[in-house]
Design an enzyme around this catalytic site. Structure first.
Site, PDB file in Angstrom:
ATOM      1  N   HIS A 128      12.568   6.906  -1.062  1.00 60.07           N
ATOM      2  CA  HIS A 128      11.267   6.230  -1.045  1.00 60.07           C
ATOM      3  C   HIS A 128      10.354   6.704   0.078  1.00 60.07           C
ATOM      4  O   HIS A 128       9.407   6.038   0.439  1.00 60.07           O
ATOM      5  CB  HIS A 128      11.423   4.704  -0.959  1.00 60.07           C
ATOM      6  N   GLU A 155       0.649  -1.475  -2.763  1.00 58.80           N
ATOM      7  CA  GLU A 155       0.268  -1.975  -1.443  1.00 58.80           C
ATOM      8  C   GLU A 155      -0.953  -1.235  -0.934  1.00 58.80           C
ATOM      9  O   GLU A 155      -1.352  -0.213  -1.482  1.00 58.80           O
ATOM     10  CB  GLU A 155       1.417  -1.825  -0.437  1.00 58.80           C
ATOM     11  N   ARG A 178      -4.695   2.043   7.469  1.00 54.06           N
ATOM     12  CA  ARG A 178      -4.711   3.046   8.549  1.00 54.06           C
ATOM     13  C   ARG A 178      -4.900   4.417   7.929  1.00 54.06           C
ATOM     14  O   ARG A 178      -4.957   4.545   6.711  1.00 54.06           O
ATOM     15  CB  ARG A 178      -3.369   3.026   9.270  1.00 54.06           C
TER      16      ARG A 178
END
Ligand code: ADP
Length: 672
Positions: free
Chosen positions: A235, A288, A292
């Site tokens: 992942h 998600e 940033r």
């Protein structure tokens, strides 16, 4: 615009931010821990400030120390980079309280998006498509078990506060759910200080596509197109590219529309990334938002021609977005690889140590290199093991890939194990070249991606022999007394023997292969006899690591790097590791570790799964060690009894090979 900024980060991202700041005439302040006193980001900054000891918790994550450094140096703003405090709402809040600009979004946007559960609830309300799942606050085992039944199998347990693929467990059978839940919660608590989890339907073989968004303080939000980050291991992204191939214009429009909606939902300011997964039927689901700059932002910079750090600085200084949506274009194709100090052949185990030799490709119009280390620096167990990011671009994906293959052929790493050969095997894989692969590529193609053992090519033997000869000659010349007469064979010829040709033999081991190199001097040439072949050559040059030799019909060049224990030969994009034979047979007994469970690497003890006196069988999980952000479960090497546990949870194991648990083998126990 700011006159001075502090960069609350280290390594390549700190160096990359400085690059833009320098170009914009902004002075930079670096921060560093004791482990980084000599690091490149410290050397490149205009000034640098020590913020604490090596562990991140006491340095790069120490909010008070960083704010104090900004105040002491008069920095007007702080760029958090990625990782560390970049998505920490308390840090953004502390900056604000200290009157320092946080180069990033508002505290509230960070807070909401920092919780995958809260973010999902908000997105659902704004019509952003979501993976079916449970995002509730009720976290009792009973509630989560009931929710799991509702979500259905296969399902994914995720740490709500998670990142970097941590705290995630796939469940394919309800019987596995309790153990997987406990383990995800433990990892989440240890890594993020919050055991909250969410449950999601596990999408089989998805692609990971993300959209770069940007907002300003005037309420404008734009997107800077998409990136495909499907090439992942555990992942975690390994190769990223822009744009994503094989997307329909309708899918693109859905992605961009959803990303802009997501950003507006939190009044987003600055650089952000909205991540989606695409299922095999083409369905698009939000997973998600990262509030940033992303590691992989350079591919977007290459295809849009924009400098995202410059955008961040302008927006943070109160300027409007530099371009409107219609002015942002996507041209050509860019690809990024993450060069890590890790061993893909040993389950991606991180590799720490001194970079005895690091050569990165030269930057050009089509090649960009972002790094934070040089030869002589160390990869420590304290921080991320990334050595560099290499980014190439071209008009087409095929050309960008070719540029990347050439760039990797010019990348040399000695001292730690690097993933270059692994990246090369991925790039050469026909399915990767075709594009449109899913996040399981690396697992599905495991067999095709393992190294194939081959005999040492004669060219490599030649370079190795030339280097060995040069080194020996150099050493002998240094130790020989000055010759009485100039031109004496004692002075000029190495390996000189009366009435015979000068001759040397070198022996090396490479994997299973023992290589004998017999070298004979004949006039100005060397004759190498190796594996039944005779090769005649002359050394053209042997300077530093570069070796060039010529024969009557060809010239050959490569690099040879000898460390205390090994010699590495780089030739034509390949790396070959040899052990000089005299260094083998150190008499170390393989069974020496018998009776002990030792640390395979330095790290922190996350869990001790046995008690003193417990009986374990071979393969029983004994202890969980966390190193470089990955949990390693150490198993009992044989059947036995636990005699002593030498570390407690939370303790740091500083050295590889350190004894963690003393075990008494079962057979001995019976004899006693
Ligand atoms: P993190 O914040 O830890 O990086 P993400 O939610 O961004 O976690 O997910 C990381 C990766 O995990 C994704 O890129 C994807 O490969 C995989 N993943 C996440 N959610 C799912 C899901 N529901 N089904 C299948 N794979 C998923």
């Amino acid at each position: 615009m700011f006159q001075k900024i502090l960069i609350a980060n280290r390594g390549e991202i700190a160096c990359r931010i400085m690059r833009t700041a320098r170009r914009m005439g902004i002075a930079t302040v670096a921060i560093y821990s004791s482990a980084d006193a000599e690091a490149l980001h410290v050397r490149e900054a205009d000034e640098a400030h020590w913020v604490g000891p090596a562990p991140s918790a006491q340095s790069y994550l120490d909010i008070a120390a960083i704010i104090a450094a900004a105040q002491a140096t008069g920095a007007q703003a702080i760029h958090p980079g990625y990782g560390f405090l970049s998505e920490n709402a308390a840090f953004a809040e502390a900056c604000k309280a200290a009157g320092i600009v946080f180069i990033g979004p508002d505290v509230e946007a960070i807070r909401v998006m920092g919780s995958k559960s809260e973010a999902k609830a908000l997105m659902a309300g704004h019509g952003v498509p979501l993976v079916p799942g449970y995002y509730g606050a009720e976290q009792s085992d009973a509630a989560l078990t009931a929710a799991a039944q509702e979500v259905g199998l296969p399902l994914l347990i995720k740490a709500s506060a998670g990142g970097g693929g941590r705290g995630m467990r796939i469940v394919r059978d309800f019987a596995e759910f309790p153990a997987a839940l406990a383990s995800a919660q433990r990892e989440a608590r240890n890594a993020f200080g919050d055991p909250t989890v969410l449950l999601e339907r596990y999408i089989e073989n998805p692609r990971h596509i993300e959209v770069q968004v940007f907002g300003d303080t005037f309420g404008n939000v734009v997107h800077l197109h998409e990136r495909d980050c499907s090439l992942q291991r555990r992942h975690q992204k390994v190769i990223e590219e822009a744009p994503a191939v094989h997307l329909t214009e309708t899918q693109r429009a859905t992605l961009f529309g959803a990303a802009i909606k997501a950003a507006h939902a939190v009044n987003y300011v600055g650089a952000g990334t909205v991540e989606f997964i695409l299922d095999r039927a083409g369905g698009i689901y939000f997973i998600e938002m990262n509030t940033r700059l992303q590691v992989e932002h350079p591919v977007t910079e290459r295809v849009t021609g924009q400098d995202l750090v410059a955008w961040q600085l302008r927006v943070a200084a109160g300027e409007p977005l530099p371009l409107s949506q219609s002015e942002i274009t996507c041209r050509g194709h860019a690809i990024e690889v993450r060069v890590y100090a890790e061993d893909p052949d040993q389950n991606f185990q991180p590799s720490t140590g001194r970079l005895e030799h690091l050569a990165l490709p030269a930057e050009s119009a089509h090649v960009r290199v972002d790094t934070g280390v040089v030869t002589g620096d160390s990869v420590t167990p304290f921080y991320d093991a990334m050595i560099a990011k290499i980014i190439t671009d071209a008009d087409t994906r095929a050309d960008a890939l070719q540029q990347m293959q050439r760039a990797l052929a010019h990348t040399e790493i000695v001292g730690v194990t690097g993933n270059i050969p692994y990246l090369q095997r991925i790039l050469a894989h026909p399915e990767f070249q075709a594009g449109g692969f899913d996040t399981h590529f690396v697992d599905d193609q495991r067999d095709a991606l393992v190294p194939v053992a081959t005999a040492t090519p004669p060219e490599v033997c030649l370079l190795l022999a030339a280097h060995a000869h040069h080194q020996t000659a150099h050493a002998l010349r240094r130790y020989h007394a000055p010759a009485p007469e100039a031109g004496s064979p004692w002075e000029t010829l190495v390996g000189f023997r009366l009435n015979e040709d000068p001759c040397f033999t070198f022996k090396f081991q490479r994997g299973e292969e023992t290589l004998t190199l017999d070298l004979r001097q004949e006039g100005p040439s060397q004759v190498l006899i190796c594996a039944g072949q005779e090769l005649r050559f002359q050394i053209v040059s042997c300077e530093g690591a570069r070796v060039e030799v010529k024969s009557a019909t060809s010239r050959l060049h490569g690099a040879v790097v000898a460390t205390a224990r090994e010699t590495h030969v780089f030739w034509s994009g390949t790396q070959h590791r040899f052990t000089p034979l005299s260094l083998l047979d150190t008499g170390e007994d393989e069974t020496e570790a018998g009776g002990k469970l030792v640390a395979p690497m330095p790290g922190a003890v996350m869990a001790v799964l046995v008690e003193v006196g417990a009986t374990v069988t071979r393969g029983t999980p004994v202890l969980v060690l966390e190193a470089m952000k990955i949990e390693h479960t150490l198993l009992a090497p044989f059947d036995g009894t636990v005699l002593e546990i030498r570390y407690r949870v939370g303790e740091q194991v500083l050295r590889e090979g350190e004894e963690l648990v003393k075990l008494q083998p079962l057979t001995e126990a019976i004899e006693v």
